[in-house]
Design a protein around this motif. Structure first.
Motif, mmCIF file in Angstrom:
data_model
loop_
_atom_site.group_PDB
_atom_site.id
_atom_site.type_symbol
_atom_site.label_atom_id
_atom_site.label_comp_id
_atom_site.label_asym_id
_atom_site.label_seq_id
_atom_site.Cartn_x
_atom_site.Cartn_y
_atom_site.Cartn_z
ATOM 1 N N GLY A 1 7.305 -5.422 -10.095
ATOM 2 C CA GLY A 1 5.889 -5.141 -9.863
ATOM 3 C C GLY A 1 5.513 -5.194 -8.399
ATOM 4 O O GLY A 1 4.733 -4.368 -7.923
ATOM 5 N N GLY A 2 6.072 -6.159 -7.665
ATOM 6 C CA GLY A 2 5.794 -6.249 -6.233
ATOM 7 C C GLY A 2 6.345 -5.060 -5.477
ATOM 8 O O GLY A 2 5.727 -4.552 -4.543
ATOM 9 N N ALA B 1 1.306 1.076 -1.805
ATOM 10 C CA ALA B 1 0.503 0.785 -0.616
ATOM 11 C C ALA B 1 0.977 1.589 0.595
ATOM 12 O O ALA B 1 0.176 2.015 1.423
ATOM 13 C CB ALA B 1 0.542 -0.705 -0.301
ATOM 14 N N ALA B 2 2.276 1.805 0.690
ATOM 15 C CA ALA B 2 2.823 2.500 1.850
ATOM 16 C C ALA B 2 2.858 4.018 1.684
ATOM 17 O O ALA B 2 2.762 4.742 2.673
ATOM 18 C CB ALA B 2 4.236 1.988 2.137
ATOM 19 N N CYS B 3 3.002 4.498 0.455
ATOM 20 C CA CYS B 3 3.307 5.918 0.258
ATOM 21 C C CYS B 3 2.279 6.731 -0.512
ATOM 22 O O CYS B 3 2.378 7.962 -0.515
ATOM 23 C CB CYS B 3 4.641 6.041 -0.466
ATOM 24 N N ALA B 4 1.347 6.096 -1.167
ATOM 25 C CA ALA B 4 0.394 6.853 -1.983
ATOM 26 C C ALA B 4 -0.457 7.759 -1.107
ATOM 27 O O ALA B 4 -0.699 7.478 0.075
ATOM 28 C CB ALA B 4 -0.492 5.902 -2.784
ATOM 29 N N ASP B 5 -0.916 8.834 -1.696
ATOM 30 C CA ASP B 5 -1.837 9.737 -1.021
ATOM 31 C C ASP B 5 -3.022 8.907 -0.520
ATOM 32 O O ASP B 5 -3.517 8.034 -1.251
ATOM 33 C CB ASP B 5 -2.310 10.797 -2.021
ATOM 34 N N TYR C 1 5.918 -13.238 -4.308
ATOM 35 C CA TYR C 1 7.374 -13.232 -4.447
ATOM 36 C C TYR C 1 7.886 -11.856 -4.879
ATOM 37 O O TYR C 1 8.588 -11.711 -5.877
ATOM 38 C CB TYR C 1 7.907 -14.371 -5.327
ATOM 39 N N PRO C 2 7.569 -10.822 -4.062
ATOM 40 C CA PRO C 2 7.940 -9.462 -4.431
ATOM 41 C C PRO C 2 9.394 -9.124 -4.116
ATOM 42 O O PRO C 2 10.020 -9.721 -3.246
ATOM 43 C CB PRO C 2 7.022 -8.618 -3.554
ATOM 44 N N ALA C 3 9.900 -8.116 -4.819
ATOM 45 C CA ALA C 3 11.190 -7.508 -4.481
ATOM 46 C C ALA C 3 10.886 -6.417 -3.448
ATOM 47 O O ALA C 3 10.327 -5.385 -3.789
ATOM 48 C CB ALA C 3 11.839 -6.913 -5.712
ATOM 49 N N ILE C 4 11.193 -6.682 -2.206
ATOM 50 C CA ILE C 4 10.931 -5.737 -1.119
ATOM 51 C C ILE C 4 12.180 -4.913 -0.819
ATOM 52 O O ILE C 4 12.153 -3.702 -0.765
ATOM 53 C CB ILE C 4 10.468 -6.494 0.151
ATOM 54 N N ASN D 1 13.152 -10.698 1.658
ATOM 55 C CA ASN D 1 12.086 -9.864 1.095
ATOM 56 C C ASN D 1 10.776 -10.011 1.856
ATOM 57 O O ASN D 1 10.464 -9.183 2.697
ATOM 58 C CB ASN D 1 11.927 -10.166 -0.398
ATOM 59 N N THR D 2 10.002 -11.057 1.572
ATOM 60 C CA THR D 2 8.685 -11.172 2.207
ATOM 61 C C THR D 2 8.784 -11.319 3.719
ATOM 62 O O THR D 2 7.934 -10.800 4.440
ATOM 63 C CB THR D 2 7.875 -12.339 1.603
ATOM 64 N N GLU D 3 9.807 -11.999 4.218
ATOM 65 C CA GLU D 3 9.948 -12.115 5.676
ATOM 66 C C GLU D 3 10.215 -10.759 6.318
ATOM 67 O O GLU D 3 9.665 -10.449 7.382
ATOM 68 C CB GLU D 3 11.043 -13.120 6.031
#
Length: 145
Positions: free
Chosen positions: A2-3, A10-14, A26-29, A83-85
């Protein structure tokens, strides 16, 4: 996952539908994480997982919305240092405002905890996206947990 999805959106949407802020807990980046001593294997694109070039930290640019990040240092699924770092570093490089908090004791999947919800609520208020937390909110939150 989900992250990762939220970070990619957030980065790629129109721009017409892009989120105006991000809250990634605690996202998977990095899709190749965990790289060291993880409890899971890194994502494998051949098994339908997102490809390495969709790692969120590689997608950050000046138009990426402000972010609140919460990482868990001992997380063996999505280690904060992998990830978050990484994400926080890229946000800083591109001049994107962010707040980053970490915890040393929790585990992945800890849910709503004061170590990140209280600073997140304050950050949302500072950005004008929410009302300031009420005095004593931390105590109310603990009682309701």
């Amino acid at each position: 996952a989900g992250g990762h999805l939220a970070g990619v959106a957030a980065a790629c949407a129109d721009p017409a539908i892009r989120p105006r802020l991000q809250i990634l807990v605690y996202p998977a980046i990095d899709t190749l994480s965990p790289r060291e001593d993880g409890d899971i294997d890194p994502w494998a694109p051949e098994k339908g997982y997102p490809a390495p070039d969709t790692s969120c930290h590689l997608l950050v640019g000046p138009s990426t919305p402000p972010a609140f990040l919460a990482g868990i240092n001992g997380d063996t699924y999505c280690p904060a240092k992998e990830n978050t770092e990484l994400y926080a570093q890229e946000l800083q490089t591109h001049g994107v405002p962010y707040r980053y908090v970490t915890d040393d004791e929790e585990e992945h999947g800890c849910g709503l905890k004061d170590w990140w919800t209280v600073p997140c609520a304050a950050w949302l208020a500072e950005q004008g996206w929410a009302h300031s937390p009420l005095p004593g909110w931390e105590v109310i939150n603990e009682r309701d947990a």
